[in-house]
Structures are given as C-alpha cells and as structure tokens.
Design an enzyme around this catalytic site. Structure first.
Site, short mmCIF file in Angstrom:
data_model
loop_
_atom_site.label_atom_id
_atom_site.label_comp_id
_atom_site.label_asym_id
_atom_site.label_seq_id
_atom_site.Cartn_x
_atom_site.Cartn_y
_atom_site.Cartn_z
CD GLU A 220 0.30 -1.15 3.12
OE1 GLU A 220 0.72 -1.15 4.29
OE2 GLU A 220 0.32 -2.17 2.37
CB SER A 270 8.96 -7.93 8.46
OG SER A 270 7.61 -8.22 8.81
CB CYS A 325 16.07 -9.06 2.05
SG CYS A 325 15.94 -9.78 0.41
CD GLU A 421 15.16 -7.10 8.13
OE1 GLU A 421 15.45 -7.27 6.93
OE2 GLU A 421 14.11 -7.51 8.64
#
Length: 554
Positions: A220, A270, A325, A421
C-alpha cells in the site's frame, strides 16, 4: 506544460521523458497514465484501485482510501484503496472463471505474450523508473536497474517452453513413466515496498506462463508503479481476469491466505509477518513460500583487495538506502584490516542525499526513519558504540524521510544493532582475531539470507562459503543475488525463509506447478507379437528379470 495541467509549476515526469520537447498531456488523460502524480492503470482521479485485467474495478460506496506519500519530499502523490474481504472474493471469482481458457492454451502461446510484455517493459523502462523513484525514494539509476532486473525474470519466463517439458522413460519392459507440469489454478503474490516492480516480477511472469491466474497484492506504500505495469500486461495480451491486483493491507492478505480457491501464495516482507502468513496458509494445507528479513554479514580478511572490497561494502550497505534484504548489515574484520575500514569510512562520508546516480535515496516513511534513528541512538548512548560516520543529520536537512549512511564500531557482538534487522543505511563493524570467531558470529545469527567473504585466496573463500549459515553466498560480492536461471531464497530453518521452494527461476517454476506422473503399459493387439527382442549380433544374451516390477504380479 499544457495550461490545464494542475501541476504546471513543477516539471512533470512525462515532460522529462519526452526530452522536454512538449507535454503530451497524458497525465490528464482518461486512464491517468504515468505522471508525477504517480498514478497509472487501476487509478481513477488520483486513486489507485483494484484491477481486473481490463481496467479499474468500480469502487463501492463508503470504500476507504489510504494516502500514498512520496518519501522524497513528503508529498501525497495518490491514495490507494483498502480492499475488503468481499473485494478479494470477487477477484478470486473472476480468476476462477478465466482459468480454464488460460490454462488450456499452450505454454508457447502464453510465452508469446511474455515476449510482448518483455518488449513493453524495455520501451517503458524510463517511465517506470521515474514512478519507482517517486513512490519508493530510490535514486534513478537504482530504479532503472530494478526495472531491468524485473525484465530478466520475464525473459526467463519467455524460455519456459524449452524448460518446463516433462520427462519420459521406459522404466521396465513395456512400461513407460512420464511426468507433466500443470498449473495450480488461482495463485496470489504479496509483495513489499522496497522494489515496486522487481519483486512482483519475481513471481508473476513465471506463474502466468505456467498457466495460473495471478492476484497481486502490492504494498500500500508503493501501488502506483505496478498499476502502470498492469496496463502493459493487458496491452501485451494477458486476458481479463488472468492478472489482477487487489490493493490494501492486512484484511486483503488474510483473505488471500484463507480463500479456499487460492491454491498457493508467495510473500516477501518482514520475518514476523512471513511466519504468520506461512502458518496461516499451512493451516489450510496451502502451498506457500514466505521470505522474511535478513541480517547479512560480510567478513573481510587481510589478504583482500582493500579498494575493491571497500567500494563493494559501501555499495552493499548504503545502496537503495539499505532497504533490501541482501544489503550488508554487519562487517567483521579479521585481524588487521584497518585500511579497508578507513576506505569504507571515507567513501561513506562522501555520499550525498538525492535521487541522482550515485546518491543515497530516501527511506520509505517516517516509521522507518524513526526506527533507524533509534537503533543508531541506542548503539551510541546505551551500548557505547563509536559512530564513525553519522547520517542522522539528514533527517533534519530536507523534507521527506532521509537517513544518511552511518557506520558504527561496536564493542560487543550482542549490541542490538548487530543482531536485529534495521533495514536502513547502517553498517555495524566489529573486529575479531580468527576465522573461527568470525564464523561463530555469523552462525549465531538467526537469519539465513546472505553472507560474503572478501579475500584473494581461494582456500579461504572455500573455507567460509561452505560454513556460512546462509543460503546466498558472495565471494568478493556484497550483494550476492542469484540471477536467472538460479533461484532466490533464504535458508530453511532460519528467520529468512518459511515454506516451500525458492521464489525465482527453476524454484519458482516448481512452486507454481503440479507434476502429474503417468505410468503406462500397452499390450500388443491380437495377432501381433510382443515387442521384438533386442538384436544380439549372434551372441547369446542373458534375459534380464526386472525384480522391481510389481505390475500384474502378486
């Protein structure tokens, strides 16, 4: 710009694309294509809505919309529909209706459409790159590269007629086995914000060419680029209902996971959400590949090329503002590698903010900016890390959401910035004395996406690449992304990967197809002898007995 353009005080993307010759006015056209508003197919009056393969799906009364904010300057560039469960159900019904005709075509027929789509992506690369930059904050060169990488997967899909044939073999006297690849049916892909066009292309072209009907749920935060790509797919010849998009957030994703007629789902995002998606799909016995986050370690040995290693390290951790990533996150120096660290620090300090080639782009939104700044602040004040390069000032210097390249030197491998992360342009550095210490730190990492070794000695590279706890290994390459025909995916049993297979190339083809296995035996018609015995050239031949053949035996 044309007088009627309500953005005439700014240079619109269309004008720039046309090399400043004239304004085509298409940013005010009927379909709202490719303007600095960032609105393409599936858009109505600045609103990005659902796409059914031919155009915008009518919006129901009372529908909710979310703002789409450009991280470059903080301006609202569009609004996106928050789809409901009913919206998803309607998309699945359309896909179900389209599946028999689409799957009934030959793979060569479907690949021919991908050939046309491949050319359209090339023709519109500049236009798409500007949309990517506008909605995601990447610099323009990175955006162009992401379109090109997306098209590599389309190119691989074009070759599927040569790649997806089944096998056939006579496995026993008169018995033949063969396997056939068949599409699954309606499948879904849920994609993240960081690569608005590349990650959707990891799955959609392969799934479509295999004969599936695809429902894409874009992020989105970046819905406008794929809205334009959807138009190009339709222009290439993808029929109505075969490729659709449902916009929205959690409700749309959960319905795609739960819907009984969605046969498979891919997810990139995630780790906590990847695990939740995979668990939800598995509860319905649904095929799923869910790729999560990463904490990628780079190990530097004293025998490496310092200049080449430093250049690669900076590109890895600061490129795409660290929002990928495969980005470098932890740098482990083995022994005396101060020359490499000095070069990394100097190169990082020279980087500037912006969307031009070689510049560091914005991070996606205020939430991401706050999270990155919190990690830096806590590393310095709580954990005692030394800030070698400080990018925090960028957050205050311009509108939009910016964080500059930051290099932290840590006293402890247990600092939060070394273990969690961050997803931003932050590099955590630590020094160890031995190869074993470096490996122990990397192996303790609960993620398993990527790792890299910098060395000029083959034996050293071999030692590390066989012992890293990661699925994608780089040797003197800090962003070791496998390119087609190789597949992309983290290591099973880590926070980087949940579910089945990989998400590009051969792994993706396997994921989006079923293998039907057929075993056949034909008896000779009456009056005809059985199959002739093989020629013996006059020599006696011992008759083979197939002890494993249970066909017709008890």
């Amino acid at each position: 710009l044309q007088p009627q353009c309500d953005r005439r005080k700014r240079i619109c993307d269309t004008w720039v694309i046309l090399d400043q010759r004239a304004c085509s006015g298409i940013c005010r056209g009927d379909r709202g294509m490719a303007s600095s508003e960032g609105v393409g197919g599936g858009a109505a009056g600045g609103k990005v809505v659902n796409w059914d393969g031919t155009g915008e799906v009518p919006v129901k009364e009372g529908a909710e919309f979310l703002p789409v904010v450009s991280p470059v300057d903080g301006e609202v560039i569009a609004s996106v529909l928050r789809s409901t469960t009913a919206d998803v159900d309607e998309a699945v019904a359309r896909a179900q209706a389209a599946f028999p005709e689409w799957s009934g075509r030959t793979v060569k027929s479907r690949a021919a459409i991908m050939f046309r789509f491949h050319q359209l992506l090339e023709d519109h690369a500049e236009e798409l790159a500007r949309l990517v930059t506008r909605e995601s904050g990447k610099n323009h060169a990175e955006s162009l590269a992401s379109v090109a990488k997306a098209n590599e997967t389309v190119e691989w899909a074009c070759s599927m007629p040569q790649l997806c044939q089944g096998k056939i073999l006579q496995v026993s006297r008169g018995v033949t086995c063969q396997d056939l690849r068949e599409p699954l049916g309606v499948v879904a892909s849920v994609v993240p914000f960081n690569f608005p066009v590349m990650v959707p292309m990891w799955t959609c072209p392969i799934a479509l060419t295999a004969g599936n009907c695809v429902i894409l749920k874009p992020s989105e935060k970046v819905p406008t680029t794929m809205a334009r790509v959807a138009e190009l797919l339709a222009q290439a010849g993808v029929p109505p209902g075969v490729f659709q998009m449902v916009q929205g957030t959690r409700e749309a994703v959960e319905r795609l996971c739960d819907h009984p007629q969605v046969q498979a789902l891919t997810f990139v995002g995630s780790s906590p959400v990847a695990e939740a998606v995979a668990t939800r799909c598995r509860s319905h016995h649904k095929k799923c590949i869910a790729l999560g986050g990463a904490k990628n370690h780079l190990v530097v040995l004293p025998d490496c090329d310092p200049a080449a290693a430093a250049h690669d390290i900076v590109s890895s951790f600061a490129g795409a503002a660290g929002q990928r990533c495969m980005a470098a996150s932890v740098l482990i120096l083995v022994g005396d590698c101060q020359d490499v660290l000095d070069l990394v620090v100097n190169k990082a300090r020279e980087l500037v903010r912006g969307t031009g080639r070689g510049q560091v782009g914005a991070v996606i939104d205020k939430g991401a900016q706050d999270r990155i700044l919190r990690f830096i602040n806590e590393a310095e004040t709580r954990d005692g890390a030394q800030v070698l390069v400080d990018g925090r000032s960028w957050a205050k210097e311009a509108p939009g959401t910016w964080v500059g390249p930051t290099v932290l030197f840590h006293k402890s491998k247990d600092d939060a910035a070394c273990k969690e992360e961050i997803f931003g342009p932050v590099l955590s550095v630590m020094r160890v004395n031995t190869h074993a210490e470096a490996l122990a730190i990397e192996n303790e990492n609960p993620f398993g996406n990527a790792a890299c070794i910098y060395t000029s000695v083959g034996a050293h590279a071999e030692y590390f690449q066989r012992r890293f706890r990661a699925a994608m290994i780089g040797v003197n390459i800090g962003i070791p992304v496998p390119r087609e025909p190789f597949s992309f995916g983290g290591m099973y049993g880590t926070l980087s990967k949940y579910g089945d297979m990989d998400i590009t190339g051969e792994g993706c083809l396997e994921f989006f197809t079923n293998r039907r296995k057929i075993t056949s035996k034909w008896h000779a018609p009456p009056g005809l002898s059985a199959a002739a015995e093989p020629a013996t050239n006059g020599h006696s031949q011992r008759q083979e007995v197939d002890q494993a053949n249970f066909n017709g035996q008890m």
